[in-house]
Structure formats: C-alpha cells, structure tokens
Design a protein around this motif. Structure first.
Motif, PDB file in Angstrom:
ATOM      1  N   GLU B 148       0.869  -1.162  -0.015  1.00 23.38           N
ATOM      2  CA  GLU B 148       0.490  -0.144   0.399  1.00 23.38           C
ATOM      3  C   GLU B 148       1.229   1.534  -0.021  1.00 23.38           C
ATOM      4  O   GLU B 148       0.376   2.544  -0.752  1.00 23.38           O
ATOM      5  CB  GLU B 148      -0.505  -0.049   1.031  1.00 23.38           C
ATOM      6  N   LYS B 149       2.019   1.385   1.033  1.00 22.78           N
ATOM      7  CA  LYS B 149       3.057   2.690   0.756  1.00 22.78           C
ATOM      8  C   LYS B 149       3.594   2.759   0.015  1.00 22.78           C
ATOM      9  O   LYS B 149       3.312   4.039  -1.375  1.00 22.78           O
ATOM     10  CB  LYS B 149       3.783   1.914   2.630  1.00 22.78           C
ATOM     11  N   ILE B 151       2.790   2.040  -3.417  1.00 22.83           N
ATOM     12  CA  ILE B 151       1.102   2.611  -4.042  1.00 22.83           C
ATOM     13  C   ILE B 151       0.985   3.599  -4.089  1.00 22.83           C
ATOM     14  O   ILE B 151       1.515   4.987  -4.906  1.00 22.83           O
ATOM     15  CB  ILE B 151       0.024   1.875  -4.266  1.00 22.83           C
ATOM     16  N   SER B 152       1.435   3.877  -3.228  1.00 18.60           N
ATOM     17  CA  SER B 152       0.447   5.705  -3.245  1.00 18.60           C
ATOM     18  C   SER B 152       1.887   6.674  -2.866  1.00 18.60           C
ATOM     19  O   SER B 152       2.069   7.666  -3.674  1.00 18.60           O
ATOM     20  CB  SER B 152      -0.092   6.372  -1.530  1.00 18.60           C
ATOM     21  N   ASP B 153       3.082   6.177  -2.727  1.00 16.70           N
ATOM     22  CA  ASP B 153       4.025   6.639  -2.501  1.00 16.70           C
ATOM     23  C   ASP B 153       4.731   7.013  -3.358  1.00 16.70           C
ATOM     24  O   ASP B 153       5.127   8.596  -4.405  1.00 16.70           O
ATOM     25  CB  ASP B 153       5.325   5.955  -1.333  1.00 16.70           C
ATOM     26  N   ASN B 154       4.169   6.100  -4.505  1.00 17.12           N
ATOM     27  CA  ASN B 154       5.167   6.543  -6.007  1.00 17.12           C
ATOM     28  C   ASN B 154       3.732   6.697  -7.208  1.00 17.12           C
ATOM     29  O   ASN B 154       4.040   6.967  -8.255  1.00 17.12           O
ATOM     30  CB  ASN B 154       5.571   4.737  -6.595  1.00 17.12           C
ATOM     31  N   GLY B 155       2.553   7.491  -6.059  1.00 12.26           N
ATOM     32  CA  GLY B 155       1.181   7.680  -7.188  1.00 12.26           C
ATOM     33  C   GLY B 155       0.843   6.713  -8.892  1.00 12.26           C
ATOM     34  O   GLY B 155       1.346   6.888  -9.718  1.00 12.26           O
ATOM     35  N   SER B 157      -0.965   3.728 -10.951  1.00 14.10           N
ATOM     36  CA  SER B 157      -1.992   3.152 -11.319  1.00 14.10           C
ATOM     37  C   SER B 157      -2.451   2.343 -11.793  1.00 14.10           C
ATOM     38  O   SER B 157      -3.303   2.204 -12.383  1.00 14.10           O
ATOM     39  CB  SER B 157      -2.579   5.033 -12.124  1.00 14.10           C
ATOM     40  N   ALA B 178      -5.410   0.014  -2.755  1.00 15.79           N
ATOM     41  CA  ALA B 178      -4.572   1.417  -2.488  1.00 15.79           C
ATOM     42  C   ALA B 178      -4.602   2.472  -3.967  1.00 15.79           C
ATOM     43  O   ALA B 178      -3.593   3.201  -3.793  1.00 15.79           O
ATOM     44  CB  ALA B 178      -3.296   0.470  -2.511  1.00 15.79           C
ATOM     45  N   GLY B 179      -5.233   2.269  -4.616  1.00 18.70           N
ATOM     46  CA  GLY B 179      -5.372   3.085  -5.650  1.00 18.70           C
ATOM     47  C   GLY B 179      -5.591   3.008  -7.285  1.00 18.70           C
ATOM     48  O   GLY B 179      -5.050   3.721  -8.255  1.00 18.70           O
ATOM     49  N   THR B 181      -6.121   1.899 -10.713  1.00 17.80           N
ATOM     50  CA  THR B 181      -7.129   1.867 -11.601  1.00 17.80           C
ATOM     51  C   THR B 181      -6.780   0.866 -12.481  1.00 17.80           C
ATOM     52  O   THR B 181      -8.238   0.817 -13.583  1.00 17.80           O
ATOM     53  CB  THR B 181      -8.466   3.163 -11.523  1.00 17.80           C
TER      54      THR B 181
END
Lengths: 254, 254
Positions: B148-149, B151-155, B157, B178-179, B181
């Motif tokens: 999760e981290k 994914i979000s740290d690196n943006g 998709s 985690a985002g 798509t």
DNA sequence: CCATCTTTGTGCACGCGTTCACAAAGACAT
DNA sequence: ATGTCTTTGTGAACGCGTGCACAAAGATGG
C-alpha cells in the motif's frame, strides 16, 4: 485480452465462431475447478459467473457444440469437460518447442498450465552455445543448429517463439520449413508466414499501452469533472483551457 | 494477438473505437522503426504492410485521430509518432508495479519494451521474505507488506499481477484499495473488480489451446481430404469411419 | 397423470468492426 | 494556370458478435 490476434480470416471453422473458440478454454478452466470440487452439475448462470461472461453468451457458445445440457437442471460437469477438451483437441498430446530460452522462455517452460492440458514441452532451443546443455525446468536446452531434426523427430507442430525480435522471423521461417504449422509469438514483430500456418501473438507492451490509454482517459474525465464542478459556481478565470485531451496545434515537423 | 479481453463494455472512449485503440500500439511500433531509419513519410499501404493490417482499416483508424495525412504523399512519420504517443498517453511517465516475482515477473521486469515507451517499473513486490532485497533487473524486490505504501508513495495507477492464481484476487483487492485503477493480469483467474477499474488479462495457456483447436481442425481436414482422395477410386473398405471430428456417442457419465 | 417450476436452446434485433470503392485533395510537371 | 497522378478520408454495405426475451423441454411434487 491481451493477446493480440493475427489470425485467419473470418473462417468459421466447422461452424464454431472464432469468438466462441476463444472462450472455450475459459469455460474449461472453470469446469475443471468445479470438477476438482466434485460438483456434479452446473447451471449456465453459475458457470458464466465463474468464467466471467454473460450466461446467454455461454449458452449460445455451447449450442454450437451440441445440446449437452438438461433443461431444468444444467450441465453435467464431467461430460462438458470431456466435450470441450475433445473440441479443443486436448485429448491428444501436443508436443511443443520453445525457441529462445531467456527469462520469458524459461518462465513458459516452468509454467505448469501446459502439461496439465495436453501440452508437452518437447524441447527447449536456444542459439547461445553457452545455454546448450543447461537444465531449465528439468529439460536440457538444445542448440538451435538441431532445430529441424528436433521438430521432425518429435512430430512437433506447435512452436513458441520467445527470441529477441531481430531473429524472430528467421526462427519462424525455420520452424515453418521444418513442419510447424502453429506459432505462438511473444516477440514484438509481425511475422509473415505462408497460408495454412496459424500465428497468434502475445504482446506484453501493447497490453500496457492499451491500459495507459484508458488510464489517461479516466484521469482526463476526472479532471474535466472537477474543473466543471469548480467552474460552475465561480466562473473560471484562466483563458487557455486545453481540456482533457489537449489538442495542441502542434506544429507539423518538417 | 492473443490477449484475452475482460474489458469495459462497448464504451467508445472519446469516439475512438476500442478495436482501433488496440491497434494503435502496432502502428506506433512500425512507425518507430521507420523513424529510426529516418524515413520521412510513409503511405497507408506501406505502413499497413509493416503493421500487418489492411490499409483501409489503417486509414479509418487514423481518421478517428484526425486528418494527419497528406493526400498524394502519405503520413509524416515523426508527426504521427507524436500524435499516437499522445493519444495513448505515452508522453507521460507511467509508474508500474509488478507483483509476484517468479519467472514471469522477472521476465517482465527485464523486458526492455517498457522503459522505452513511457512505462517505468516503480517496484517489484513479492510475498516471499526470501526474495526481499534481491536484485532483479537492477531493482530490489520488496516485501508485499509494504504494498500500500509503495503504491501511494509512487503514485502508481497500473499494476501487473504475476502471482500464482490462488492469491491473485487477494493481491488485486489490495492493489485496488491502494489506488490502482488498471491491472494487467497474468494469473489464470477471473478477477472481480469494482467499476472504474480496468483489467486486461494475458493467458498463456489459452493461446495454446486456441492454436491446438485450429491445429486439430487442419489435421482433420487433411485426413478427410486424403481419405476422400483415397476412397474415390477404390471405394472404402472399413465400415466405422468417424470422420475428422469424431462425434462419438460417448455415454453421458452418471 | 397433471401441474408447476426451473433452466436450456434459440429467434431476433441491434450495434460494432471491416471492407469496398470512390470522391476530394493535394503534389508535381508542363 | 491547368491537367494528371497519387493517396487520403469516408460514405455505405455487409457480416459477425452480443444480449434480450421467450418458447420448448424436462425435472419434480402431489
């Protein structure tokens, strides 16, 4: 899908539409799973859900094979597994050669899904002399000098190409000359083959590019939506708004 | 192309048909090759041949993008490369994570075609603690705890799933939560995802099965042909002839 | 044996994708 | 400027694939 499709023209093989053939393996996989759980029968609705398709489509697909269901009950799992396997030609053993034992070739050699479905890796072939003799997935890699002999000795009719694109056509030509009539191509090249030879291609980067297209579109739509929501009450200030798909009047080079 | 397609319904994205989008990467590759050879312009006929499609189809495809050609001359290679790249969203950088670093995951990580086309492998993730820290394709594998981290740290998709099928859905759920798509799925499983998430699947064994079907058909036709040729002058002797597609009245089990 | 209920198999309509064929547009020569 | 020649862009026809909706078929219970 991924899996791109260079394929025979709209030749309805034996009355079974190409689109249906492409789905039969999906059904077979779902049915095999049911079979392992000893489920005796399954309805079109259930099976369709498991295979990720519409139930009407599934019923129509099966209707091309024959009337194998029982109204009010559904389909006999074991019987259907047999019928689809037979239709796909999986009741016989297909020897397959993989040419180009890099990362991808090795991955395929190790892929378990083949052996279980009537496919047998007859040989691994690579042009690098240093690879010859090495064991990959329990099979000794052979040098490509012996390609023709390997093909004919094993009666191979299906070849998998996982070489660099620069040599793919050349490998393809040798495979075809040696008697291979179906080719699964992982190299990012357009292969030209004589009539009667089937080529299917799997292109990893194309799939990603298609995803990127939709991803961009989603991002654009969202931005447009936010912008609209923002602009509605306030009235936008900036003048140059080039929307989600900025159709910049880019100067035509040269 | 193999490449199965679990995909959005027939949503014509921005007026560009899905079938056209799927071919744009093909054109782009052919154009890039021309560009590298410094070819200034190309006709629809030439480019179609290089991409392995019909020239009328190619022209119609391009017409969805706009009028980028010059009658009597053809298309400007550089300009078209730019336009298609932009349309596909390849002018921006797409960070991608690969989950499941087995043979296939490693093969993808090493695949050169990504970096060159706007895709960047942001992270390699595996559930095996023994893999963590290992270098694959020059990138350190990270444990899936931090998914999760990462994914979000690196943006990120776009996610690629190369895990065993048993954990694919679970990995998919975490990616989506985690985002992520857009998902490219190599595991032989039907993934269920919420609306708004795109899934494309690449299934290696399905492609082989489709080839086997056609191979069997070819063999059957040939046999039928030989048999017919043989039978014509002589008149056949054997009684039980069950044709190319032996429709054996196999007893329905149970 | 009859009624009810479930599920298949399919006729039909609709939409997308492909292909043909040609008019319009521009390059190029005279 | 005019005519010829090449190649694009697209209108129109066609065929395939999909999904709806329902009649036919069989199972099941009374």
């Amino acid at each position: 899908m991924a899996t791109g499709r260079t394929h025979r023209p709209a030749t309805r093989s034996r009355g079974i539409p190409e689109a249906t053939v492409a789905r039969l393996p999906l059904y077979l996989r779902a049915l095999t799973a049911l079979s392992e759980r000893s489920v005796p029968t399954v309805s079109s609705e259930e099976l369709a859900a498991a295979a990720g398709v519409n139930s009407a489509k599934l019923r129509k697909d099966f209707s091309y094979l024959g009337s194998y269901g029982t109204r009010g009950v559904g389909y006999d799992v074991e019987y259907l597994v047999y019928q689809i396997s037979r239709e796909l030609g999986l009741t016989q053993d297909w020897p397959v050669v993989i040419v180009g034992i890099g990362n991808l070739g090795a991955a395929l050699a190790n892929y378990g899904g083949f052996a279980s479905r009537g496919f047998r890796v007859a040989a691994l072939i690579d042009a690098d002399p240093a690879m010859a003799g090495k064991q990959v997935a329990g099979i000794a890699v052979q040098h490509s000098d012996g390609l023709e002999k390997i093909i004919s000795d094993n009666g191979v009719s299906i070849g998998v190409i996982t070489t660099p694109p620069s040599v793919a056509q050349q490998v393809c030509d040798r495979l075809v000359a040696a008697g291979v009539t179906s080719i699964l191509n992982f190299a990012p090249t357009v292969l030209s083959v004589p009539d009667g030879v089937d080529v299917r291609k799997v292109d990893l980067s194309i799939e990603l590019q298609i995803l990127a297209f939709h991803e961009q579109r989603k991002a654009g739509e969202e931005a447009a939506l936010n912008e609209a929501a923002l602009a509605a009450p306030a009235g936008r200030g900036d003048s140059t708004d080039q929307g989600p798909d900025g159709d910049v009047p880019a100067v035509m080079p040269a």
